[in-house]
Design a protein around this motif. Structure first.
Motif, PDB file in Angstrom:
ATOM      1  N   GLY A 168       0.788  -1.215   0.000  1.00 55.83           N
ATOM      2  CA  GLY A 168       0.000   0.000   0.000  1.00 55.83           C
ATOM      3  C   GLY A 168       0.821   1.266   0.000  1.00 55.83           C
ATOM      4  O   GLY A 168       0.302   2.350   0.303  1.00 55.83           O
TER       5      GLY A 168
ATOM      6  N   ASP B  99       1.610  -1.677  -4.645  1.00 52.46           N
ATOM      7  CA  ASP B  99       0.181  -1.358  -4.639  1.00 52.46           C
ATOM      8  C   ASP B  99      -0.673  -2.513  -4.119  1.00 52.46           C
ATOM      9  O   ASP B  99      -1.905  -2.497  -4.292  1.00 52.46           O
ATOM     10  CB  ASP B  99      -0.278  -0.984  -6.060  1.00 52.46           C
ATOM     11  N   ALA B 100      -0.034  -3.502  -3.493  1.00 56.43           N
ATOM     12  CA  ALA B 100      -0.802  -4.597  -2.907  1.00 56.43           C
ATOM     13  C   ALA B 100      -1.668  -4.063  -1.769  1.00 56.43           C
ATOM     14  O   ALA B 100      -1.431  -2.974  -1.242  1.00 56.43           O
ATOM     15  CB  ALA B 100       0.146  -5.681  -2.390  1.00 56.43           C
ATOM     16  N   THR B 101      -2.683  -4.806  -1.395  1.00 56.94           N
ATOM     17  CA  THR B 101      -3.557  -4.384  -0.300  1.00 56.94           C
ATOM     18  C   THR B 101      -2.762  -4.284   0.992  1.00 56.94           C
ATOM     19  O   THR B 101      -1.718  -4.924   1.146  1.00 56.94           O
ATOM     20  CB  THR B 101      -4.713  -5.381  -0.120  1.00 56.94           C
ATOM     21  N   SER B 102      -3.274  -3.477   1.903  1.00 56.96           N
ATOM     22  CA  SER B 102      -2.503  -3.129   3.093  1.00 56.96           C
ATOM     23  C   SER B 102      -2.192  -4.320   3.990  1.00 56.96           C
ATOM     24  O   SER B 102      -1.284  -4.256   4.816  1.00 56.96           O
ATOM     25  CB  SER B 102      -3.260  -2.074   3.901  1.00 56.96           C
ATOM     26  N   ASP B 103      -2.937  -5.430   3.853  1.00 54.49           N
ATOM     27  CA  ASP B 103      -2.664  -6.593   4.704  1.00 54.49           C
ATOM     28  C   ASP B 103      -1.728  -7.595   4.027  1.00 54.49           C
ATOM     29  O   ASP B 103      -1.491  -8.685   4.543  1.00 54.49           O
ATOM     30  CB  ASP B 103      -3.964  -7.280   5.115  1.00 54.49           C
TER      31      ASP B 103
END
Length: 313
Positions: A186, A249-253
């Motif tokens: 993220g 840009d991967a999801t925050s988790d």
């Protein structure tokens, strides 16, 4: 006083110092014809009129005139032997990345080698780019949230196996970036140019690299992808005088991504020029430490003291 002398100020003072240049010239034959371009580079370093002068070229590159190495572009910059050698040492870099991957896993499992706490979840990072964190950690916060950098030369045991693998593979590592880059999910860096035309950057995925991670160069994105079966991914080589930005840009988790970054000498540099540059920047780092009490880029005061102690023994 180290608290009042930044790394940049120490470097500028070094280039102005007659004592430094006398020490560098001592015992070296720098008047050889094959070092004409290198001598012109040194003139650029010493010329106070070049300080802070950035030239945006028609190609889109941005070059710091104080650090411009002349003659690397166009026909005059051709060096067929080293250009052809690019393919040879890329294999050595791939082998070194596999070793780095193993040392990374060991480091992440060890409290001493663990990265710094996240800085992108709440408050902003206070460290400036290139400044080391306080304490024993060899990791550095970069100038944007969610990014950290581990220089191999200040890591515990200097990541000896990776360093040895790079040397065995003939990788022409430059003077500055040779280490591990960590970027949290993220997060994006900032668009910037590194301004030095005599080096290229290589980025080799080690862990956590997916279609959502990569580098955008001059507006064009290139993904950084882990290899099949958990192996290191394909190396991306870039001219970092173009504007670029790294992203996750991967999801925050999702997990953090880790890549091996090795700055290499420009293939148009001759072997004599590479050797001279290596000597120049090595002495610059030592001079900055001894004369200005400023540790080299990415090295903590504790690590620098340990290096000096080992050298004295």
């Amino acid at each position: 006083d180290r608290a009042h002398v930044s790394y940049e100020e120490a470097t500028r003072a070094t280039w102005r110092s007659a004592k430094f240049w006398d020490a560098f010239h001592a015992g070296r034959d720098l008047e050889r014809p094959e070092l004409a371009r290198f001598r012109a580079f040194c003139d650029n370093l010493r010329d106070e009129r070049n300080v802070g002068v950035l030239t945006v070229e028609p190609s889109g590159r941005t070059v710091d005139e104080q650090y411009r190495f002349p003659g690397l572009d166009g026909a005059d910059g051709a060096n067929a032997q080293n250009a052809a050698g690019l393919h040879e040492w890329m294999g050595g870099l791939c082998a070194a990345a596999a070793t780095a991957q193993r040392e990374l896993e060991e480091s992440l499992a060890n409290v001493e080698g663990a990265p710094l706490s996240p800085d992108h979840l709440g408050g902003a990072a206070t460290e400036r780019r290139g400044e080391v964190a306080q304490g024993a950690s060899a990791w550095n916060r970069m100038g944007w949230l969610g990014s950290q950098y581990l220089p191999l030369r200040s890591a515990p045991d200097a990541w000896a196996r990776t360093t040895a693998a790079l040397r065995r593979g003939g990788v022409p590592a430059g003077h500055r970036f040779c280490g591990i880059s960590r970027q949290a999910a993220g997060c994006r860096g900032k668009v910037h140019s590194d301004h030095h035309n005599f080096v290229l950057s290589t980025l080799t995925p080690l862990r956590g690299c997916t279609a959502a991670t990569g580098i955008e160069l001059d507006g064009a994105p290139t993904p950084l992808l882990d290899g099949a079966g958990g192996a290191p991914g394909a190396t991306v080589v870039l001219d970092n005088t173009y504007d670029h930005v790294v992203y996750n840009d991967a999801t925050s988790d999702a997990v953090d991504r880790f890549v091996l970054i090795v700055e290499t000498w420009h293939p148009a540099l001759t072997n004599a020029e590479r050797e001279a540059l290596s000597d120049l920047f090595a002495l610059r780092d030592l001079f900055g430490l001894l004369e200005h009490k400023r540790a080299p880029f990415g090295i903590s005061d504790e690590a620098a003291t340990a290096l000096l102690d080992r050298g004295a023994r």
